[in-house]
Scaffold this active site. Structure first.
Site, PDB file in Angstrom:
ATOM      1  N   VAL A  36       0.835  -1.202   0.000  1.00 56.66           N
ATOM      2  CA  VAL A  36       0.000   0.000   0.000  1.00 56.66           C
ATOM      3  C   VAL A  36       0.874   1.259   0.000  1.00 56.66           C
ATOM      4  O   VAL A  36       0.566   2.231  -0.703  1.00 56.66           O
ATOM      5  CB  VAL A  36      -0.979   0.002   1.199  1.00 56.66           C
ATOM      6  CG1 VAL A  36      -1.783   1.294   1.257  1.00 56.66           C
ATOM      7  CG2 VAL A  36      -1.920  -1.194   1.107  1.00 56.66           C
ATOM      8  N   CYS A  37       1.967   1.245   0.728  1.00 58.99           N
ATOM      9  CA  CYS A  37       2.867   2.407   0.756  1.00 58.99           C
ATOM     10  C   CYS A  37       3.482   2.634  -0.624  1.00 58.99           C
ATOM     11  O   CYS A  37       3.522   3.765  -1.118  1.00 58.99           O
ATOM     12  CB  CYS A  37       3.969   2.205   1.796  1.00 58.99           C
ATOM     13  SG  CYS A  37       3.364   2.012   3.484  1.00 58.99           S
ATOM     14  N   ALA A  38       3.950   1.567  -1.253  1.00 59.52           N
ATOM     15  CA  ALA A  38       4.530   1.673  -2.591  1.00 59.52           C
ATOM     16  C   ALA A  38       3.498   2.186  -3.590  1.00 59.52           C
ATOM     17  O   ALA A  38       3.799   3.034  -4.438  1.00 59.52           O
ATOM     18  CB  ALA A  38       5.088   0.320  -3.029  1.00 59.52           C
ATOM     19  N   SER A  45       0.964   4.136  -2.964  1.00 60.49           N
ATOM     20  CA  SER A  45       0.720   5.573  -2.740  1.00 60.49           C
ATOM     21  C   SER A  45       1.821   6.417  -3.368  1.00 60.49           C
ATOM     22  O   SER A  45       1.551   7.477  -3.937  1.00 60.49           O
ATOM     23  CB  SER A  45       0.563   5.890  -1.250  1.00 60.49           C
ATOM     24  OG  SER A  45       1.787   5.813  -0.560  1.00 60.49           O
TER      25      SER A  45
END
Length: 165
Positions: free
Chosen positions: A59-61, A63
């Site tokens: 999810v961080c990647a 974003s």
């Protein structure tokens, strides 16, 4: 202090995000070349702060990729992707992905997380940042602020970028 979710568990943060109309707190973050970046370095530009736990999670990647895509069309706007990852990991990710429209900054030796109220103080990821977005105008005034309620959810990109359109 904000209460967010990590799976089914409640997690606490060190404080609350700056509110709309507040002046953004200053910061010292480490760039990929190990130089120190401060809020003043971005004065005169609008700033999107994409804050997250780790570039090495899906999810961080995602974003970072999505904000990179959106940033290319924004006038006078810098997108800062901020985590506690080491600058070397952040550089590897943007180089591997070919991302040129975001600036990754590391809080590995700073207190950005505490100053912005995003440091998680409980749970398995304590010490890392929660997922949040803070948007500033050219003068460093907060024009959007979102603490994402669950670590596994993406930020609301549309709401974050709307004040900049």
């Amino acid at each position: 202090m904000a209460s967010i979710k990590l799976g089914d568990n409640n997690i606490e943060t060190s404080g609350s995000l700056p509110k709309i109309g507040d002046s953004a707190p200053d910061f010292e973050l480490t760039a990929q070349d190990l130089t120190t970046k401060k809020l003043a370095d971005f004065k005169g530009s609008r700033v999107v702060m994409n804050i997250f736990p780790s570039i090495d999670t899906n999810v961080c990647a995602t974003s970072v990729r999505k904000f990179n895509e959106k940033a290319s069309g924004l006038r006078n706007t810098k997108v800062l992707c901020i985590s506690k990852d080491l600058p070397f990991a952040q550089k590897r990710f943007v180089d591997d992905e070919g991302l040129n429209d975001v600036t990754n900054l590391s809080d590995f030796r700073g207190n950005f997380g505490k100053n912005y109220g995003v440091e998680m103080t409980s749970g398995d990821l304590r010490g890392l940042h929660s997922r949040a977005v803070v948007v500033l105008d050219e003068n460093g005034t907060v024009i959007h602020s979102q603490q994402v309620p669950s670590i596994g959810d993406e930020p609301d990109y549309l709401s974050a970028l709307k004040p900049l359109l």
